[in-house]
Design a protein around this motif. Sequence first.
Motif, mmCIF file in Angstrom:
data_model
loop_
_atom_site.group_PDB
_atom_site.id
_atom_site.type_symbol
_atom_site.label_atom_id
_atom_site.label_comp_id
_atom_site.label_asym_id
_atom_site.label_seq_id
_atom_site.Cartn_x
_atom_site.Cartn_y
_atom_site.Cartn_z
ATOM 1 N N GLU A 284 25.274 -20.073 -7.547
ATOM 2 C CA GLU A 284 26.621 -20.527 -7.892
ATOM 3 C C GLU A 284 26.635 -21.273 -9.215
ATOM 4 O O GLU A 284 27.576 -21.156 -10.009
ATOM 5 C CB GLU A 284 27.202 -21.391 -6.763
ATOM 6 N N LEU A 285 25.570 -22.043 -9.496
ATOM 7 C CA LEU A 285 25.491 -22.768 -10.759
ATOM 8 C C LEU A 285 25.237 -21.816 -11.923
ATOM 9 O O LEU A 285 25.878 -21.910 -12.973
ATOM 10 C CB LEU A 285 24.375 -23.813 -10.702
ATOM 11 N N VAL A 286 24.288 -20.913 -11.740
ATOM 12 C CA VAL A 286 23.961 -19.982 -12.818
ATOM 13 C C VAL A 286 25.162 -19.106 -13.137
ATOM 14 O O VAL A 286 25.508 -18.895 -14.311
ATOM 15 C CB VAL A 286 22.733 -19.128 -12.437
ATOM 16 N N GLU A 287 25.833 -18.617 -12.117
ATOM 17 C CA GLU A 287 26.982 -17.736 -12.349
ATOM 18 C C GLU A 287 28.118 -18.462 -13.059
ATOM 19 O O GLU A 287 28.816 -17.889 -13.894
ATOM 20 C CB GLU A 287 27.480 -17.189 -11.009
ATOM 21 N N PHE B 217 16.002 -22.533 -16.540
ATOM 22 C CA PHE B 217 17.267 -23.148 -16.146
ATOM 23 C C PHE B 217 17.016 -24.629 -15.900
ATOM 24 O O PHE B 217 16.131 -24.994 -15.123
ATOM 25 C CB PHE B 217 17.810 -22.477 -14.891
ATOM 26 N N LEU B 218 17.796 -25.462 -16.591
ATOM 27 C CA LEU B 218 17.703 -26.911 -16.426
ATOM 28 C C LEU B 218 19.077 -27.447 -16.058
ATOM 29 O O LEU B 218 20.044 -27.225 -16.787
ATOM 30 C CB LEU B 218 17.201 -27.567 -17.717
ATOM 31 N N TYR B 219 19.147 -28.153 -14.925
ATOM 32 C CA TYR B 219 20.414 -28.712 -14.454
ATOM 33 C C TYR B 219 20.218 -30.198 -14.175
ATOM 34 O O TYR B 219 19.305 -30.589 -13.434
ATOM 35 C CB TYR B 219 20.872 -27.999 -13.182
ATOM 36 N N LEU C 124 19.162 -21.839 -20.182
ATOM 37 C CA LEU C 124 20.468 -22.388 -19.827
ATOM 38 C C LEU C 124 20.282 -23.838 -19.402
ATOM 39 O O LEU C 124 19.545 -24.133 -18.465
ATOM 40 C CB LEU C 124 21.089 -21.565 -18.694
ATOM 41 N N ILE C 125 20.955 -24.743 -20.126
ATOM 42 C CA ILE C 125 20.872 -26.180 -19.840
ATOM 43 C C ILE C 125 22.276 -26.682 -19.519
ATOM 44 O O ILE C 125 23.206 -26.490 -20.307
ATOM 45 C CB ILE C 125 20.301 -26.954 -21.040
ATOM 46 N N VAL C 126 22.413 -27.322 -18.365
ATOM 47 C CA VAL C 126 23.701 -27.873 -17.943
ATOM 48 C C VAL C 126 23.514 -29.356 -17.650
ATOM 49 O O VAL C 126 22.711 -29.731 -16.784
ATOM 50 C CB VAL C 126 24.255 -27.151 -16.693
ATOM 51 N N ALA C 127 24.241 -30.200 -18.379
ATOM 52 C CA ALA C 127 24.217 -31.645 -18.154
ATOM 53 C C ALA C 127 25.605 -32.065 -17.664
ATOM 54 O O ALA C 127 26.593 -31.957 -18.399
ATOM 55 C CB ALA C 127 23.847 -32.383 -19.440
ATOM 56 N N GLU C 128 25.658 -32.516 -16.425
ATOM 57 C CA GLU C 128 26.940 -32.914 -15.849
ATOM 58 C C GLU C 128 27.391 -34.267 -16.409
ATOM 59 O O GLU C 128 26.686 -34.906 -17.195
ATOM 60 C CB GLU C 128 26.832 -32.967 -14.323
ATOM 61 N N ASP C 129 28.561 -34.733 -15.974
ATOM 62 C CA ASP C 129 29.181 -35.932 -16.525
ATOM 63 C C ASP C 129 28.215 -37.129 -16.500
ATOM 64 O O ASP C 129 27.509 -37.360 -15.511
ATOM 65 C CB ASP C 129 30.433 -36.300 -15.725
ATOM 66 N N ASN C 130 28.186 -37.855 -17.601
ATOM 67 C CA ASN C 130 27.449 -39.121 -17.718
ATOM 68 C C ASN C 130 25.939 -38.970 -17.537
ATOM 69 O O ASN C 130 25.253 -39.929 -17.204
ATOM 70 C CB ASN C 130 27.972 -40.152 -16.701
ATOM 71 N N SER C 131 25.411 -37.777 -17.778
ATOM 72 C CA SER C 131 23.965 -37.574 -17.657
ATOM 73 C C SER C 131 23.308 -37.608 -19.034
ATOM 74 O O SER C 131 23.974 -37.573 -20.068
ATOM 75 C CB SER C 131 23.669 -36.248 -16.959
ATOM 76 N N ASN C 132 21.952 -37.665 -19.010
ATOM 77 C CA ASN C 132 21.209 -37.786 -20.257
ATOM 78 C C ASN C 132 19.865 -37.090 -20.091
ATOM 79 O O ASN C 132 19.145 -37.353 -19.126
ATOM 80 C CB ASN C 132 21.003 -39.273 -20.585
ATOM 81 N N VAL C 133 19.530 -36.204 -21.040
ATOM 82 C CA VAL C 133 18.262 -35.486 -20.938
ATOM 83 C C VAL C 133 17.781 -35.080 -22.326
ATOM 84 O O VAL C 133 18.583 -34.819 -23.221
ATOM 85 C CB VAL C 133 18.397 -34.237 -20.029
ATOM 86 N N THR C 134 16.471 -35.063 -22.497
ATOM 87 C CA THR C 134 15.830 -34.533 -23.697
ATOM 88 C C THR C 134 14.992 -33.328 -23.296
ATOM 89 O O THR C 134 14.175 -33.413 -22.372
ATOM 90 C CB THR C 134 14.929 -35.590 -24.363
ATOM 91 N N TYR C 135 15.205 -32.231 -23.994
ATOM 92 C CA TYR C 135 14.508 -30.977 -23.683
ATOM 93 C C TYR C 135 13.851 -30.456 -24.960
ATOM 94 O O TYR C 135 14.467 -30.451 -26.033
ATOM 95 C CB TYR C 135 15.496 -29.945 -23.152
ATOM 96 N N VAL C 136 12.589 -30.023 -24.839
ATOM 97 C CA VAL C 136 11.853 -29.493 -25.987
ATOM 98 C C VAL C 136 11.250 -28.158 -25.585
ATOM 99 O O VAL C 136 10.686 -28.015 -24.494
ATOM 100 C CB VAL C 136 10.720 -30.453 -26.415
#
Length: 253
Positions: A19-22, A50-52, A81-93
Amino acid sequence: KAQGVIFTDLFTAAREHSELVEKYFMKSGVKADEHRLAALHAALVNGGAFLYVPKNVEVKQPIQAIFIQDNPDTTLFNHVLIVAEDNSNVTYVENYISTVDSNQGVANIITEVIANANAHVAFGAVDTLSAGFTTYVNRRGVAGRDARIEWALGLMNDGHTISDNTTYLMGDGSFGDTKSVVVGRGEQKQNFTTQIIHYGLRSEGYILKHGVVKDNSTIIFNGIGKIEHGASKANAEQESRVLILSEKARGDA
């Protein structure tokens, strides 16, 4: 994982979190019917990640993915595919590495970064695919209200490269920053388009590109900061610098 963060390969994500990927896959970032290279990618995608990140979650440590091309006869169709929901924080390399040379290898790479309201995504990449690979790389970001997307891209492939890095500042107060470093050598032909497109009020977009060319190589920088009608008080800035180290090299900004 205890915070609800999902980080897995794309095909596992499609099975276990369909459901998230779609909801996000090739919907608002890169559309499958956008052009032929995107359509080809959508049809033949054979790898990726995929990063959520759920709402209100801050991932303290950087998350890293390494993609290794170790078969000269296999075309790389990789999708991140990177999804950051409300008020989130992430570093991806991420890193792209070739362990083999190829006479006519092809890499078709797409990344989509979705930063929802007040999310912050810092994205770093170093691409080092070997000579003989022709690489198409399309990295897109979509920023919601007060969201931030920051790109730090090192494009160090030894073969020909065409790159599209576009950030859509959809929400009011959204922020996009793109920094790219490029090296051209040998007979390389490389074309880099960087766009930040403002839809939101008071949105900010910054583009900084540095390139070095030598031997018989050519690099082209296209920088576009576009403020759409209605995006009042938006601010777009860009700077491109090219250092030419030999008589036959060419750099266009």
